[in-house]
Motif scaffolding. Structure first.
Motif, mmCIF file in Angstrom:
data_model
loop_
_atom_site.group_PDB
_atom_site.id
_atom_site.type_symbol
_atom_site.label_atom_id
_atom_site.label_comp_id
_atom_site.label_asym_id
_atom_site.label_seq_id
_atom_site.Cartn_x
_atom_site.Cartn_y
_atom_site.Cartn_z
ATOM 1 N N ARG A 1 0.924 -1.714 -0.082
ATOM 2 C CA ARG A 1 -0.130 0.093 0.241
ATOM 3 C C ARG A 1 0.841 1.072 0.048
ATOM 4 N NH1 ARG A 1 -2.843 -0.351 4.658
ATOM 5 N NH2 ARG A 1 -1.557 1.015 5.799
ATOM 6 N N TRP B 1 -4.264 -0.942 -7.640
ATOM 7 C CA TRP B 1 -5.373 -0.128 -7.183
ATOM 8 C C TRP B 1 -6.157 0.914 -6.888
ATOM 9 C CZ3 TRP B 1 -8.580 -2.530 -2.527
ATOM 10 C CH2 TRP B 1 -9.747 -2.165 -3.157
ATOM 11 N N GLN C 1 -7.605 3.212 -4.291
ATOM 12 C CA GLN C 1 -8.280 3.099 -3.449
ATOM 13 C C GLN C 1 -8.910 3.850 -3.052
ATOM 14 O OE1 GLN C 1 -6.287 1.246 0.309
ATOM 15 N NE2 GLN C 1 -7.916 -0.271 0.550
ATOM 16 N N THR C 2 -7.764 5.573 -2.989
ATOM 17 C CA THR C 2 -8.755 6.774 -2.150
ATOM 18 C C THR C 2 -7.758 7.324 -3.135
ATOM 19 O OG1 THR C 2 -7.529 7.482 -0.836
ATOM 20 C CG2 THR C 2 -9.088 6.353 -0.357
ATOM 21 N N THR D 1 -4.059 6.817 -1.689
ATOM 22 C CA THR D 1 -3.807 5.888 -1.325
ATOM 23 C C THR D 1 -3.920 4.788 -2.951
ATOM 24 O OG1 THR D 1 -4.723 5.940 0.817
ATOM 25 C CG2 THR D 1 -4.032 3.624 0.201
#
Lengths: 298, 234, 306
Positions: C230, C253, C255-256, C259
């Motif tokens: 992450r 991916w 995520q936010t 992030t």
């Protein structure tokens, strides 16, 4: 989304994890029947490895063996027209129990401990009592199972003898006679099974260990026999003392049920009935009181 | 070995067992007393019969069976044997300590009441001596036999009862060969000889009545030691 | 130096059931954790090491001796079995003293008292063991295993029944034993606490040894499975696009907005390239966290794929 499954057009989720049980609940009667069935299977070693069946099978076979032999003797001698002579070898129904007394005593010492002790030792009793069963219905279920199993050796063997002899035309002369003998077989067998169920469950209720319960039952059955026998035959006390003997009194009562001549005529039938009833009630009372007082969860 | 001995004695002597066996022993002694005080025709025969049946036929085998099979059988079944087995203690010491513990309980509850009941009949020292010797020999043989059985077999006491009730109670009465495999026959033969009573049917000679049960005990101890070395411990 | 424990080609079966199959490993001093799902063969392995059951095939040597055959070995191994059963009529002190006596420890009473104090139990408690809670019984079991100060300590699920504070104390005790030169073998399901024992593990699955060694190193060896990290950044989308374009990551991916989760097959190359890519993209990094470098992920991967 519903709990049972999510349906959206052409898709459906079938498994949503934990769900409540919404089906029918079968109630206490079903619980009782389940306990009886499970206990019968446990005692007889059904649905368990072969070694769990050895002891009950050996004991049951032993109790049926003399009856099988006698029927075989009648059949064999019947071929040579000597059935009447062979009939003299076959014992009277009441006397049959003398041949299998050891097997009956052994079976009684093993059955009730197997039915009652493991539930307490493994703390499974608390799970039973968390179901619709109460202590009394649990005990009645267990007692029913023990009674049914003991009946296999108290009613079954003389019944086999009756059926075998009847098929060889060596049984009772009339249909009425057949019914009479049948009734006496069931009555005496049920009396024995009830007595030994009450006593053996009483001993089994006093300890968690099957071995100790079995030894205690044996001490009670055989010990009372020896003590009462010594008091009567050794010391010359009145025959009434024989009601204390658990290997003598019930089988003497069987003789009276068949209306056959007694070896202890001075011992009245009323005393025998009272004695056997008292032992049965005592055994049942000890079992019930013990289980009512038992602390089930730690 | 002493600590093992004490542990097994302590785990065997539960209050319930002590009370129950003491009651059974007391009844036997009372009956023996009653036999001795009665005015029957042949009190010696009655006394012998009672000692042979109540003492040798019931009390001795049952106490030996219960405590012999439990000495190693209970720890094996309860999964506590590991706390005794995984120690730097010779296997024979564990076996001997267990057997001595079984005897330490079986003798007071089996042999002593039998001897005291015999004494209570007042039929003389021979009956007491015979009862003591016969029950000692029998308890040694029964307890060692069941000690090994308790370790190896799951329902040792049930099989012990089969031996006592079916084999000794029924089969061994049918012939000499079967009688030779019955500890009870040897014990009763020894009792009859020492007490000068009529020997039972199929009786064994006196030397055989002593040597055979003790030999059985010795062999059983050796086999149990070997079994303890090889057993899978829970 | 000869290893403390040497297991070579060990197999154990019970009738038709194979509990262990061709297990080989060596152990040195220190703490080693045995991990595996239920029924993997952990308890069987521990029992074979202690000699409680014989191997069906293969060899086992502990401290240069053969378990079950060399009686002297019994005095140098302590075991905490999985089962709860104890001699219920004894007090804790009597039980541990018995263990000390059987182990020929001088002053068994005092040794028992010390062992009980080590596991935070009162040696003066007169109550029989049947009145003890599960956690107290567990600690008594540990005390009896340690009373003779054995060189090898084998513990089968020793943390079961203990409350969090007791678990921390017990883990600390095992680490101290390992640090003092004992060989400690612990089987446990509580992965996040096993990580605190130390990093050496044996992973057993379906009776086979799935992996052994430092679990961080095991993770590095899993090169057929991308590492997942992450990354916190001021512009996660831009960073993700550049990382993908560079070919450093095989998946990203967002995520936010701040992030991104990335998968990379070469963690070392990723760590070298990430600062440069971030700088070139004008993105400031706020965190870099490996998501599957923990024991649970290693364990799940090793036993999950069977």
């Amino acid at each position: 989304m519903s709990e049972r499954g999510a349906i959206n057009g052409t898709a459906r989720i079938a498994d949503q994890g934990y769900r409540r049980y919404d089906g029918p609940r079968l109630g206490p009667d079903h619980a009782i029947r389940s306990v009886i069935a499970h206990t019968l299977r446990r005692i007889l070693g059904l649905r368990r490895p072969a070694r769990a069946k050895i002891l009950p099978v050996v004991t049951i076979v032993f109790s049926y063996l003399p009856a099988t032999v006698f029927v075989g003797v009648i059949a064999l001698f019947g071929r040579f027209g000597a059935q009447d002579q062979a009939r003299r070898v076959v014992p009277k129904y009441a006397d049959y129990y003398g041949f299998i007394l050891s097997a009956i005593v052994l079976f009684v010492t093993l059955v009730a401990p197997e039915a009652l002790c493991p539930d307490r030792r493994s703390r499974l009793l608390s799970l039973y009592l968390a179901s619709p069963l109460t202590r009394m219905t649990y005990l009645l279920s267990k007692a029913t199972a023990v009674f049914a199993v003991l009946s296999m050796v108290t009613i079954g063997p003389p019944l086999l003898l009756l059926v075998g002899l009847a098929l060889q035309n060596a049984g009772p002369d009339s249909f009425t006679g057949l019914l009479s003998v049948l009734g006496r077989i069931v009555l005496s067998g049920a009396m024995l099974a009830a007595l030994f169920t009450a006593l053996s469950t009483a001993i089994a209720s006093l300890t968690d260990r099957r071995a100790v319960a079995a030894a205690g039952t044996l001490l009670l059955l055989v010990g009372t026999g020896i003590v009462a026998g010594t008091l009567h035959e050794g010391l010359g006390l009145s025959a009434s003392v024989l009601v204390l003997s658990l290997t003598r009194a019930p089988f003497e009562l069987v003789v009276r049920i068949y209306g056959e001549p007694s070896t202890v005529p001075s011992l009245t039938t009323a005393a025998l009935v009272a004695g056997v009833a008292a032992w049965t009630i005592l055994g049942a009372a000890v079992t019930v009181i013990r289980y009512q007082r038992l602390q089930v969860t730690r | 070995m002493a600590s093992l001995f004490r542990l097994i004695v302590r785990t065997q002597m539960t209050r319930g067992r002590v009370v129950a066996l003491a009651a059974v022993a007391a009844i036997g002694i009372l009956i023996g007393f009653a036999v001795g005080r009665s005015d029957i025709a042949d009190p010696a025969r009655a006394a012998y019969g009672f000692v042979a049946s109540y003492g040798l036929g019931l009390l001795v085998p049952i106490t030996a069976l219960v405590f012999g099979s439990a000495a190693l059988g209970d720890p094996a079944e309860d999964a506590t044997l590991v706390y005794l087995w995984l120690r730097p203690v010779a296997r024979w010491k564990i076996v001997v300590a267990s057997e001595l513990a079984a005897l330490a309980v079986a003798v007071p509850f089996g042999v002593v009441p039998t001897a005291v009941a015999a004494a209570a009949t007042g039929q003389g020292a021979d009956l007491v001596l015979g009862a003591t010797l016969a029950s000692l020999v029998a308890v040694a043989a029964y307890s060692t036999l069941f000690l090994g059985l308790g370790l190896l077999v799951r329902r040792a006491l049930a099989w012990g009862l089969v031996y006592v009730l079916i084999w000794e109670g029924f089969v061994a009465r049918s012939g000499t060969a079967a009688a030779r495999l019955s500890i009870l026959v040897y014990a009763r033969s020894l009792l009859a000889h020492v007490a000068h009573a009529a020997p039972p049917r199929l009786a064994a000679a006196v030397p055989t009545s002593v040597i055979t049960p003790l030999a059985v005990a010795a062999v059983a101890l050796v086999l149990t030691t070997s079994a303890l070395r090889r057993v899978d411990v829970k | 130096m000869t290893p403390v424990v040497e297991v070579d080609g060990l197999s154990k079966w019970f009738g038709p059931v194979v509990a262990l199959s061709e297990v080989s490993f060596t152990l040195e001093r220190g703490v080693t954790a045995i991990l595996g799902p239920n029924g993997a063969g952990k308890s069987t392995l521990l029992r074979v090491l202690c000699g409680l059951t014989a191997p069906s095939r293969g060899s086992v040597r502990v401290l240069g001796m053969t378990p079950r055959r060399d009686l002297a070995l019994n005095g140098r191994i302590g075991i905490v079995p999985q089962q709860e059963a104890l001699f219920d009529s004894l007090t804790a002190r009597a039980f541990v003293s018995l263990a000390a006596e059987l182990e020929h420890v001088a002053g068994p009473g005092a040794a028992a008292a010390r062992a009980l104090e080590t596991v935070d139990l009162d040696p003066g408690d007169d109550r029989p063991l049947r009145t003890y809670s599960k956690g107290m019984r567990q600690r008594v079991k540990v005390a009896q295993a340690l009373v003779s100060d054995p060189e090898v300590v084998v513990l089968d699920e020793p943390l079961e029944g203990l409350d969090p504070r007791q678990r921390v104390r017990m883990i600390s005790l095992f680490r101290d034993l390992g640090a003092a030169g004992r060989t400690v073998l612990v089987s446990s399901h509580v992965l996040d606490e096993v990580e605190r024992f130390g990093s050496r593990v044996l992973v057993i699955a379906q009776g086979r040894l799935a992996a052994e060694g430092d679990f961080h190193a095991i993770r590095e060896l899993m090169d057929d499975r991308p590492h997942r990290l992450r990354v916190g950044a001021t512009d996660s989308r831009a960073l993700a696009a550049d990382l993908l374009a560079e070919g450093i990551v095989v998946g990203a991916w967002v995520q936010t907005p701040t992030t991104v989760i990335v998968d990379t097959v070469d963690a070392a190359a990723f760590r070298r390239a990430l600062p440069r890519v971030a700088r070139d993209a004008g993105v400031r990094l706020t965190e870099i966290v490996p998501l599957d470098d923990d024991l649970e992920s290693v364990f799940r991967y090793l036993v999950g794929r069977r």
